[in-house]
Scaffold this active site. Sequence first.
Site, PDB file in Angstrom:
ATOM      1  N   LYS A 134       0.843  -1.195   0.000  1.00 38.36           N
ATOM      2  CA  LYS A 134       0.000   0.000   0.000  1.00 38.36           C
ATOM      3  C   LYS A 134       0.887   1.256   0.000  1.00 38.36           C
ATOM      4  O   LYS A 134       0.696   2.160  -0.780  1.00 38.36           O
ATOM      5  CB  LYS A 134      -0.891  -0.053   1.235  1.00 38.36           C
ATOM      6  CG  LYS A 134      -1.845   1.098   1.393  1.00 38.36           C
ATOM      7  CD  LYS A 134      -2.787   0.783   2.549  1.00 38.36           C
ATOM      8  CE  LYS A 134      -3.501   2.001   3.052  1.00 38.36           C
ATOM      9  NZ  LYS A 134      -4.420   1.696   4.146  1.00 38.36           N
TER      10      LYS A 134
ATOM     11  N   GLU B 170      -4.695  -7.755  15.169  1.00 32.68           N
ATOM     12  CA  GLU B 170      -4.235  -6.417  14.803  1.00 32.68           C
ATOM     13  C   GLU B 170      -5.392  -5.422  14.904  1.00 32.68           C
ATOM     14  O   GLU B 170      -5.186  -4.248  15.182  1.00 32.68           O
ATOM     15  CB  GLU B 170      -3.656  -6.427  13.387  1.00 32.68           C
ATOM     16  CG  GLU B 170      -2.806  -5.196  13.089  1.00 32.68           C
ATOM     17  CD  GLU B 170      -2.108  -5.270  11.739  1.00 32.68           C
ATOM     18  OE1 GLU B 170      -1.756  -6.369  11.282  1.00 32.68           O
ATOM     19  OE2 GLU B 170      -1.910  -4.209  11.141  1.00 32.68           O
TER      20      GLU B 170
ATOM     21  N   HIS C 200      -4.015 -34.436  16.885  1.00 34.19           N
ATOM     22  CA  HIS C 200      -2.876 -35.256  17.295  1.00 34.19           C
ATOM     23  C   HIS C 200      -1.812 -34.419  17.976  1.00 34.19           C
ATOM     24  O   HIS C 200      -0.674 -34.837  18.115  1.00 34.19           O
ATOM     25  CB  HIS C 200      -2.306 -35.985  16.070  1.00 34.19           C
ATOM     26  CG  HIS C 200      -3.327 -36.877  15.441  1.00 34.19           C
ATOM     27  ND1 HIS C 200      -3.435 -38.213  15.745  1.00 34.19           N
ATOM     28  CD2 HIS C 200      -4.334 -36.595  14.581  1.00 34.19           C
ATOM     29  CE1 HIS C 200      -4.454 -38.721  15.070  1.00 34.19           C
ATOM     30  NE2 HIS C 200      -5.022 -37.760  14.371  1.00 34.19           N
TER      31      HIS C 200
ATOM     32  N   LYS D 114       7.833  -0.910  12.637  1.00 34.39           N
ATOM     33  CA  LYS D 114       8.476  -0.441  11.400  1.00 34.39           C
ATOM     34  C   LYS D 114       9.601   0.548  11.727  1.00 34.39           C
ATOM     35  O   LYS D 114      10.595   0.623  11.019  1.00 34.39           O
ATOM     36  CB  LYS D 114       7.441   0.184  10.462  1.00 34.39           C
ATOM     37  CG  LYS D 114       6.525  -0.854   9.792  1.00 34.39           C
ATOM     38  CD  LYS D 114       5.579  -0.265   8.757  1.00 34.39           C
ATOM     39  CE  LYS D 114       4.676  -1.337   8.142  1.00 34.39           C
ATOM     40  NZ  LYS D 114       3.794  -0.869   7.085  1.00 34.39           N
TER      41      LYS D 114
END
Length: 548
Positions: free
Chosen positions: A211, A358, A389, A509
């Site tokens: 983005k 988030e 399992h 970030k």
Amino acid sequence: MSMAAGTTLTQRPAWVALQAHHASIGQTHLRELFAADPQRGERFALEAAGLYLDYSKNRIDAQTISLLVALAEDCGLHERIEAMFNGDIINMTEARPALHVALRTAMETRIFVDGVDVVAGVHAVLDHMATFAEQVRSGQWLGHTGKRIRNIVNIGIGGSDLGPVMAYEALRHYSQRDLTCRFVSNIDATDLLEATRDLDATETLFIICSKTFTTLETMTNAHAARAWSIARLGSEAAVARHFVAVSSNAQGVEAFGIAPSNMFGFWDWIGGRYSMDSAIGLSTMIAVGAEHFREMLAGFQVMDTHFRHAPLAENLPALLGLIAIWNNNFLGATTLAVLPYAQYLKRLPAYLQQLMMESNGKHVTESGAHVDYATSPVVWGEPGSNGQHSFYQLIHQGTALVACDFIGFCQSLHPPGDQHDLLMANLFAQTEALAFGKTAAEVSAENLAPVLTPHCVFEGNRPTNTLLAERLTPHTLGAMIAMYEHSVFTQGVIWGIDSFDQWGVQFGKQLAGHTTPELEGTTERPLNHDSSTNALIRRYRRFNRAPS
Ligand code: G6Q
């Protein structure tokens, strides 16, 4: 803000009423609830957009549901739903709408953001994607040396990776089998190297999904992929035929060498984790074709319409969200296991982990006040029956109460055989065992050594939802993802938090940016962290430069 100033959630009459109700029903066993109402299995079930939700194996009764619905009304859920669909600013801390519902709305609908109708833009991008996807699928789009594309490598991370990879795996049955899709996200060089080591660059297309087009991991991998391609194709001009971008940063994309005509746009009012049905899903569309992609959007849309208009007590995503509130805030189930009995949904737990954690992993309300109640559960899971399992032991007999979403399909996508019955028998048996358990008397009847009795007793009373659909189709997948998106939204509204920001991700970030230059430094260069971080960096510097 959804919360009236000065009124905290836990002081609301509806919340207090739920606490009192919990005191009376909280310890009632599912065995008693089922015995008291022979119709319970059908009564506490709902169907919408092709999904059947059985929520009867939760520790609830009719009053629990009406109190939860009253809480939702009190918290303004109706108004908040309308605000979301109308494109109002509901992501308060980033001052923008959260309009993922516009991605799948009909062309005739009008939704305005800053006076501009966004729906026309959405459909223009979809058409652009469809044209490109068709060119790649048909072999019309040729690589630099004139060969057709056989491999698609999606480079992106977080919301620009988890949705595409989940959808590709989920819809693999519908994919064009002479194309392979791979997904690279990690900045660990291993990810890109292993994804490309057996690929022929002349037949490989990279989709750079970001983005912002600034994310460290994605840009690092994108540049490495660019160098890999140029080294093999012998010319910078090759980038134009082997790289396309999905981004909202046209300038960044152009600077990378990708022509604007090969960029697929999206907008700041779509959060990364809500973007798998936007251009971020380009790899999905190339894999399964535009028609299947549109079927998936139709599934999203049917669930959207249901969420917007169905009364809360019959509203599938809203009820799912409210039951999650009940399990988490009142019963203390602070984790949610997502257990798809479908191998194609193997990446769904990871996808939902981001969507839920988030969105709602926040400790302050929209107005910045500290919450005094639990918010997002920890989400995890694996496909069934594999998990049986391994970690199911803890769900059956551990000390933590784990809420579970079981997901299954009535029909297999493969030729008839026994395997699907075996798979689904496991699902049904697990939810039954988790609800009803096995008493000491039942264990004794099995003639085990008495010393083993306490080990073989299953208390039961473990809350589960079962989501059953006819068949895993693009439509079903779209409906299911929309259902979870809206369930997350419902929970966020109740908690009064902003489900659409992600300051924790932004923080991450920034963090590595400060430390990276220090790793490159000499061992003498002073460090100003705490003693633990300093020692770790010093050790890293020493061994990183040591001959192997
Ligand atoms: C999603 C988050 C985050 C984001 C990635 C990638 O909601 O914001 O996971 O999607 O950090 O960001 P870019 O798409 O900008 O590279």
